[in-house]
Design a protein around this motif. Sequence first.
Motif, PDB file in Angstrom:
ATOM      1  N   VAL A  44      -3.043 -10.105 -15.082  1.00  0.00           N
ATOM      2  CA  VAL A  44      -2.406  -8.804 -14.882  1.00  0.00           C
ATOM      3  C   VAL A  44      -2.031  -8.627 -13.416  1.00  0.00           C
ATOM      4  CG1 VAL A  44      -2.795  -6.305 -14.904  1.00  0.00           C
ATOM      5  CG2 VAL A  44      -3.517  -7.697 -16.859  1.00  0.00           C
ATOM      6  N   GLN A  45      -2.973  -8.913 -12.535  1.00  0.00           N
ATOM      7  CA  GLN A  45      -2.711  -8.734 -11.111  1.00  0.00           C
ATOM      8  C   GLN A  45      -1.663  -9.722 -10.610  1.00  0.00           C
ATOM      9  OE1 GLN A  45      -3.714  -6.140  -9.364  1.00  0.00           O
ATOM     10  NE2 GLN A  45      -4.739  -5.441 -11.243  1.00  0.00           N
ATOM     11  N   GLY A  46      -1.646 -10.927 -11.168  1.00  0.00           N
ATOM     12  CA  GLY A  46      -0.631 -11.896 -10.795  1.00  0.00           C
ATOM     13  C   GLY A  46       0.765 -11.430 -11.168  1.00  0.00           C
ATOM     14  N   LEU A  47       0.893 -10.824 -12.345  1.00  0.00           N
ATOM     15  CA  LEU A  47       2.192 -10.308 -12.761  1.00  0.00           C
ATOM     16  C   LEU A  47       2.617  -9.115 -11.930  1.00  0.00           C
ATOM     17  CD1 LEU A  47       1.929 -10.672 -16.630  1.00  0.00           C
ATOM     18  CD2 LEU A  47       3.681 -11.685 -15.168  1.00  0.00           C
ATOM     19  N   LEU A  48       1.676  -8.237 -11.615  1.00  0.00           N
ATOM     20  CA  LEU A  48       2.013  -7.093 -10.768  1.00  0.00           C
ATOM     21  C   LEU A  48       2.506  -7.561  -9.403  1.00  0.00           C
ATOM     22  CD1 LEU A  48      -0.915  -4.637 -11.603  1.00  0.00           C
ATOM     23  CD2 LEU A  48       1.446  -4.537 -12.410  1.00  0.00           C
ATOM     24  N   GLU A  49       1.860  -8.580  -8.856  1.00  0.00           N
ATOM     25  CA  GLU A  49       2.306  -9.117  -7.571  1.00  0.00           C
ATOM     26  C   GLU A  49       3.683  -9.757  -7.702  1.00  0.00           C
ATOM     27  OE1 GLU A  49       0.978 -12.466  -4.255  1.00  0.00           O
ATOM     28  OE2 GLU A  49      -0.504 -11.705  -5.689  1.00  0.00           O
ATOM     29  N   ARG A  50       3.888 -10.450  -8.793  1.00  0.00           N
ATOM     30  CA  ARG A  50       5.158 -11.151  -8.997  1.00  0.00           C
ATOM     31  C   ARG A  50       6.338 -10.185  -9.028  1.00  0.00           C
ATOM     32  NH1 ARG A  50       5.988 -15.817 -13.652  1.00  0.00           N
ATOM     33  NH2 ARG A  50       7.768 -16.829 -12.662  1.00  0.00           N
TER      34      ARG A  50
END
Length: 212
Positions: free
Chosen positions: A114-120
């Motif tokens: 989830v956090q990786g996608l938000l950063e992306r």
Amino acid sequence: MPGLIMDNRPAAHVSLRAVGHRFGEGTWLFRGIESTFGAGDLVAVTGPSGSGKSTLLSLVAGGTPTEGTIERGEGRTQWVFQNPYGSAHRSTADHVALPFLARGMSRTEAEPQVQGLLERFNLSESSAAPFRTLSGGQAQRLMLARALAAEPALILVDEPTSQLDPVNAGMVIDVLQELAGEDRTVLIATHDPRVADRATRRLVLGDPDGAS
């Protein structure tokens, strides 16, 4: 930028054979479309307003054309609509977590992705923000992040840059190009020449030359 840990996702392909469509006895939006797209293709569906770009995406998603046939390969399809929608009081992170939770992951297990996608999608600072507080551009990027969380093979995107400033529009175009590079098929209905210029294929509605 962080990506996703993918499962054994089947590749998608789409074959359009003499496809034409109109509503009732109205004017034909398009006719005679012949094209095949597959994994790795970033396809820009372009043409003037009213030429049927969004309609074509809806047919690819599972509709039935007035004439011709559409063959769809296996694999999950996700549609990102032009007008973002979500649960007003749920957070940005909640929206992205939902597809992971629906596949049986715990919130703890899903959190790194989830956090990786938000950063992306440049949404990390809005992780806890309720959907109702997001700007139009943030909400649009959130819909893309949520769609990607579902691990689709085919992504249909309607005017992804229409509400974005140039910086975020460029970021979204970069990510869409990356997604096609990850063996997905990405079809984008767009008026934006920046999107069309980055596409690997074009399907021009209202143009006798058709796809390229």
